[in-house]
Design an enzyme around this catalytic site. Structure first.
Site, PDB file in Angstrom:
ATOM      1  N   HIS A  79       0.816  -1.107  -0.106  1.00  0.00           N
ATOM      2  CA  HIS A  79       0.048  -0.042  -0.154  1.00  0.00           C
ATOM      3  C   HIS A  79       0.986   1.358  -0.002  1.00  0.00           C
ATOM      4  CE1 HIS A  79      -3.970  -1.837   1.735  1.00  0.00           C
ATOM      5  NE2 HIS A  79      -3.447  -2.194   0.704  1.00  0.00           N
ATOM      6  N   TYR A 207      -9.077   4.907   8.388  1.00  0.00           N
ATOM      7  CA  TYR A 207      -9.358   5.110   9.566  1.00  0.00           C
ATOM      8  C   TYR A 207     -10.288   6.080   9.830  1.00  0.00           C
ATOM      9  CZ  TYR A 207      -4.776   2.909  10.573  1.00  0.00           C
ATOM     10  OH  TYR A 207      -3.724   2.124  10.731  1.00  0.00           O
ATOM     11  N   PRO A 298      -3.466  -0.354  19.409  1.00  0.00           N
ATOM     12  CA  PRO A 298      -3.307  -0.996  17.779  1.00  0.00           C
ATOM     13  C   PRO A 298      -3.333   0.069  16.736  1.00  0.00           C
ATOM     14  CG  PRO A 298      -5.329  -1.793  18.931  1.00  0.00           C
ATOM     15  CD  PRO A 298      -4.704  -0.837  20.143  1.00  0.00           C
ATOM     16  N   LYS A 302       1.545  -0.829  15.087  1.00  0.00           N
ATOM     17  CA  LYS A 302       2.989  -0.802  15.556  1.00  0.00           C
ATOM     18  C   LYS A 302       3.570  -1.989  16.224  1.00  0.00           C
ATOM     19  CE  LYS A 302       4.110   2.854  13.432  1.00  0.00           C
ATOM     20  NZ  LYS A 302       4.685   2.640  12.137  1.00  0.00           N
ATOM     21  N   TYR A 390       4.111   6.241  10.323  1.00  0.00           N
ATOM     22  CA  TYR A 390       3.195   5.431   9.789  1.00  0.00           C
ATOM     23  C   TYR A 390       3.984   4.013   9.117  1.00  0.00           C
ATOM     24  CZ  TYR A 390      -1.100   3.022   8.865  1.00  0.00           C
ATOM     25  OH  TYR A 390      -2.130   1.855   8.720  1.00  0.00           O
TER      26      TYR A 390
HETATM   27  P1  RFL Z   1       3.244 -12.452  21.236  1.00  0.00           P
HETATM   28  O1  RFL Z   1       2.935 -12.370  19.754  1.00  0.00           O
HETATM   29  O2  RFL Z   1       2.332 -12.054  22.283  1.00  0.00           O
HETATM   30  O3  RFL Z   1       4.008 -13.715  21.531  1.00  0.00           O
HETATM   31  C1  RFL Z   1       4.268 -14.063  22.781  1.00  0.00           C
HETATM   32  C2  RFL Z   1       4.361 -15.640  22.671  1.00  0.00           C
HETATM   33  O4  RFL Z   1       4.771 -16.120  24.121  1.00  0.00           O
HETATM   34  C3  RFL Z   1       3.997 -17.296  24.522  1.00  0.00           C
HETATM   35  N1  RFL Z   1       4.076 -17.201  25.905  1.00  0.00           N
HETATM   36  C4  RFL Z   1       4.681 -18.425  26.648  1.00  0.00           C
HETATM   37  N2  RFL Z   1       5.462 -19.067  26.109  1.00  0.00           N
HETATM   38  C5  RFL Z   1       6.151 -20.093  26.994  1.00  0.00           C
HETATM   39  N3  RFL Z   1       5.901 -19.916  28.223  1.00  0.00           N
HETATM   40  C6  RFL Z   1       5.167 -18.879  28.801  1.00  0.00           C
HETATM   41  N4  RFL Z   1       5.384 -18.466  30.213  1.00  0.00           N
HETATM   42  C7  RFL Z   1       4.484 -17.965  28.077  1.00  0.00           C
HETATM   43  N5  RFL Z   1       3.884 -16.856  28.091  1.00  0.00           N
HETATM   44  C8  RFL Z   1       3.391 -16.347  26.945  1.00  0.00           C
HETATM   45  C9  RFL Z   1       2.513 -16.644  24.155  1.00  0.00           C
HETATM   46  O5  RFL Z   1       1.640 -17.928  23.762  1.00  0.00           O
HETATM   47  C10 RFL Z   1       2.897 -16.258  22.688  1.00  0.00           C
HETATM   48  O6  RFL Z   1       2.872 -17.261  21.703  1.00  0.00           O
HETATM   49  O7  RFL Z   1       4.579 -11.167  21.426  1.00  0.00           O
HETATM   50  P2  RFL Z   1       5.560 -10.426  20.426  1.00  0.00           P
HETATM   51  O8  RFL Z   1       6.391 -11.613  19.696  1.00  0.00           O
HETATM   52  O9  RFL Z   1       6.217  -9.490  21.252  1.00  0.00           O
HETATM   53  O10 RFL Z   1       4.457  -9.951  19.145  1.00  0.00           O
HETATM   54  C11 RFL Z   1       3.740  -8.769  19.646  1.00  0.00           C
HETATM   55  C12 RFL Z   1       2.741  -8.742  18.388  1.00  0.00           C
HETATM   56  O11 RFL Z   1       2.130 -10.031  18.455  1.00  0.00           O
HETATM   57  C13 RFL Z   1       1.578  -7.637  18.883  1.00  0.00           C
HETATM   58  O12 RFL Z   1       2.297  -6.641  19.174  1.00  0.00           O
HETATM   59  C14 RFL Z   1       0.922  -7.193  17.555  1.00  0.00           C
HETATM   60  O13 RFL Z   1       0.075  -8.296  17.431  1.00  0.00           O
HETATM   61  C15 RFL Z   1      -0.065  -6.080  17.745  1.00  0.00           C
HETATM   62  N6  RFL Z   1      -0.755  -5.775  16.904  1.00  0.00           N
HETATM   63  C16 RFL Z   1      -0.360  -5.221  15.602  1.00  0.00           C
HETATM   64  N7  RFL Z   1       0.930  -4.919  15.369  1.00  0.00           N
HETATM   65  C17 RFL Z   1       1.446  -4.325  14.181  1.00  0.00           C
HETATM   66  O14 RFL Z   1       2.648  -4.186  14.272  1.00  0.00           O
HETATM   67  N8  RFL Z   1       0.702  -4.026  13.154  1.00  0.00           N
HETATM   68  C18 RFL Z   1      -1.003  -4.314  13.265  1.00  0.00           C
HETATM   69  O15 RFL Z   1      -1.533  -4.018  12.301  1.00  0.00           O
HETATM   70  C19 RFL Z   1      -1.423  -4.801  14.434  1.00  0.00           C
HETATM   71  N9  RFL Z   1      -2.487  -4.923  14.653  1.00  0.00           N
HETATM   72  C20 RFL Z   1      -2.203  -5.829  16.940  1.00  0.00           C
HETATM   73  C21 RFL Z   1      -3.082  -5.338  16.074  1.00  0.00           C
HETATM   74  C22 RFL Z   1      -2.812  -6.152  18.103  1.00  0.00           C
HETATM   75  C23 RFL Z   1      -4.152  -6.444  18.138  1.00  0.00           C
HETATM   76  N10 RFL Z   1      -4.609  -7.015  19.622  1.00  0.00           N
HETATM   77  C24 RFL Z   1      -4.611  -8.345  19.938  1.00  0.00           C
HETATM   78  C25 RFL Z   1      -4.483  -6.188  20.517  1.00  0.00           C
HETATM   79  C26 RFL Z   1      -4.564  -5.465  16.057  1.00  0.00           C
HETATM   80  C27 RFL Z   1      -4.920  -6.088  17.298  1.00  0.00           C
HETATM   81  C28 RFL Z   1      -6.299  -6.217  17.405  1.00  0.00           C
HETATM   82  C1  PHB Z   2      -5.255  -4.798  10.886  1.00  0.00           C
HETATM   83  O1  PHB Z   2      -5.265  -5.217   9.720  1.00  0.00           O
HETATM   84  O2  PHB Z   2      -5.597  -5.741  11.630  1.00  0.00           O
HETATM   85  C2  PHB Z   2      -5.175  -3.561  11.404  1.00  0.00           C
HETATM   86  C3  PHB Z   2      -4.630  -2.615  10.570  1.00  0.00           C
HETATM   87  C4  PHB Z   2      -4.293  -1.297  10.984  1.00  0.00           C
HETATM   88  C5  PHB Z   2      -4.303  -0.956  12.550  1.00  0.00           C
HETATM   89  C6  PHB Z   2      -4.446  -2.104  13.304  1.00  0.00           C
HETATM   90  C7  PHB Z   2      -5.052  -3.198  12.837  1.00  0.00           C
HETATM   91  O3  PHB Z   2      -3.832   0.231  13.003  1.00  0.00           O
END
Ligand code: RFL
Ligand code: PHB
Length: 396
Positions: A79, A207, A298, A302, A390
């Site tokens: 994009h 957004y 979110p 990031k 961004y």
């Molecule tokens: P994770 O992905 O949470 O992975 C941590 C892993 O550790 C495991 N774990 C354990 N394993 C062994 N022993 C234990 N005691 C443990 N405790 C936990 C867990 O099962 C898991 O598998 O962390 P990590 O690697 O730091 O990654 C972070 C990202 O996953 C997170 O920041 C993003 O998903 C946030 N996020 C977004 N980030 C982006 O960069 N771009 C996006 O578009 C974006 N959209 C989002 C999001 C997060 C969202 N939520 C769920 C709030 C959209 C949403 C809705």
């Molecule tokens: C997503 O596609 O899940 C998404 C995109 C942009 C955001 C957060 C989540 O800011």
């Protein structure tokens, strides 16, 4: 009582098979450094969790450099712009034009994790699924991670521990009281999200601010849409039947000459918005990375990108330490990362406050939000600052 117990040895014990833990394990492997990844959940669960969708250029570059981006380059949607709507008005931020050619990539976190896990297993990597770390000990000079798998308690002895276990993990909690300073803030709202089996109604993300609350139109593929609406902080999915979600999306995203496609809802999620930073991101031989060290709302997309940026720096420190014996870079890990962590917090907070309903329309706070939106629409400098943050500021 545990039935049996085994001890494994490795150079770096990694807790968590999320983006942070898996990218770190790959990068270390590329440089001949051994690691074992512990993951409390099953492989199916990890690969099935629906989360991030937007990857920064920096993240794509790093995934490419560790050889796990072949499918990403075939399937991701690139994009070059993003749209912001505010009370029915609209502006497009031309990301690529304003940032000297940088872009964002739409590729779900699920897909990133599938690629990382497969590539790690194909290269002989050890990922222990359904193995939950319960304690991290000996951090001053003989680190070991105690974990449970199949009802038995085992140990990994290692030289360094990478705490990549997310916000609720055990790593951060293993640091003695008083060492960390924790900063946090809870926003008074959450996001209800849906994954819908319908072609996106837009080519680029939208957004939207509306008097009913924020809405986001994102996507996963040419046939699959991902949409979100702002909800109450203590809301739950029972309050959001499909009809209510679609009705709110129609109202909040509305603008002249545009309509929203509806389709079957495949999945629904709810997440409260919060923000958190732990300082420093290290203690003795334990290094925290990703959500274990910080959470961003979110809205700025990031979280995953910050997690990958952390392990890029952490792996550089570990590689230097193993190549030359010098741990200066490693010791500066937290100091190196915290600047961009806070800058990203600032950006995510700015976008969150700009686009969410926080005060009734026509109050003082609403007027400030409207003025901030006007500034982005009318000033190239303001639009450029938004675009730069961004797509992600280039890492050196
Ligand atoms: P994770 O992905 O949470 O992975 C941590 C892993 O550790 C495991 N774990 C354990 N394993 C062994 N022993 C234990 N005691 C443990 N405790 C936990 C867990 O099962 C898991 O598998 O962390 P990590 O690697 O730091 O990654 C972070 C990202 O996953 C997170 O920041 C993003 O998903 C946030 N996020 C977004 N980030 C982006 O960069 N771009 C996006 O578009 C974006 N959209 C989002 C999001 C997060 C969202 N939520 C769920 C709030 C959209 C949403 C809705
Ligand atoms: C997503 O596609 O899940 C998404 C995109 C942009 C955001 C957060 C989540 O800011």
């Amino acid at each position: 009582m545990p039935k049996s117990s085994r001890v494994k040895n490795t150079q770096v014990g990694i807790i968590g098979a999320g983006p942070a833990g898996l990218v770190l394990s790959h990068r270390l492997h590329q440089m001949g450094i051994g690691s074992i990844v512990l993951e409390s959940r099953s492989r199916e669960h990890v690969e099935g969790r629906i989360r991030a969708g937007v990857l920064e250029q920096n993240t794509v570059d790093l995934l490419t450099s560790i050889g796990v981006a072949d499918r990403l380059h075939k399937e991701a949607l690139v994009h070059h712009g993003v749209e912001f709507r505010f009370s029915g008005r609209s502006t497009r931020i031309p990301l690529t034009n304003l940032t000297g050619g940088r872009a964002i990539y739409i590729y779900g976190q699920r897909q990133v994790l599938k690629d990382l896990i497969q590539a790690r297993l194909d290269t002989g990597g050890e990922i222990l699924f359904e193995a939950e770390a319960t304690r991290v000990e000996g951090l001053d000079n003989s680190p070991h991670i105690c974990y449970e798998q199949g009802g038995n308690e085992h140990t990994i002895q290692c030289e360094y521990v990478a705490g990549c276990d997310g916000f609720h993990g055990v790593s951060r909690k293993s640091i003695p009281n008083g060492v960390l300073k924790e900063y946090s803030h809870e926003y008074p709202f959450g996001w209800v999200g849906i994954l819908a089996d319908v072609p996106p109604s837009t080519e680029e993300l939208i957004y939207a601010f509306h008097a009913n609350g924020f809405a986001l139109h994102s996507l996963r593929s040419p046939t699959c849409s991902r949409l979100y609406v702002q909800s109450d902080i203590d809301d739950n999915l029972e309050n959001w039947p499909d009809e209510r979600i679609w009705a709110e999306l129609h109202v909040r995203l509305a603008t002249d000459g545009w309509s929203l496609n509806e389709g079957p809802i495949l999945e629904k999620t709810f997440a409260p918005l919060r923000t958190f930073v732990a300082e420093p991101m290290q203690y003795q031989r334990l290094f925290l990375a990703g959500d274990a060290a910080h959470i961003v709302p979110p809205t700025g997309a990031k979280g995953l990108n910050l997690a990958v940026a952390d392990v890029r720096v952490l792996s550089q420190g570990l590689i230097k330490r193993y190549e030359s014996g010098c741990d200066e870079l490693l010791q500066r890990y937290s100091e190196t990362r915290l600047g961009s962590v806070w800058r990203t917090q600032g950006f995510s907070n700015f976008i969150t406050k700009l686009m969410h309903l926080q005060a009734p329309i026509d109050t003082f706070d609403y007027k400030l939000q409207e003025a901030a939106f006007d500034y982005i629409c009318t000033s190239e400098t303001a639009a450029r600052a938004l675009a730069e943050n961004y797509v992600g500021i280039p890492e050196n």
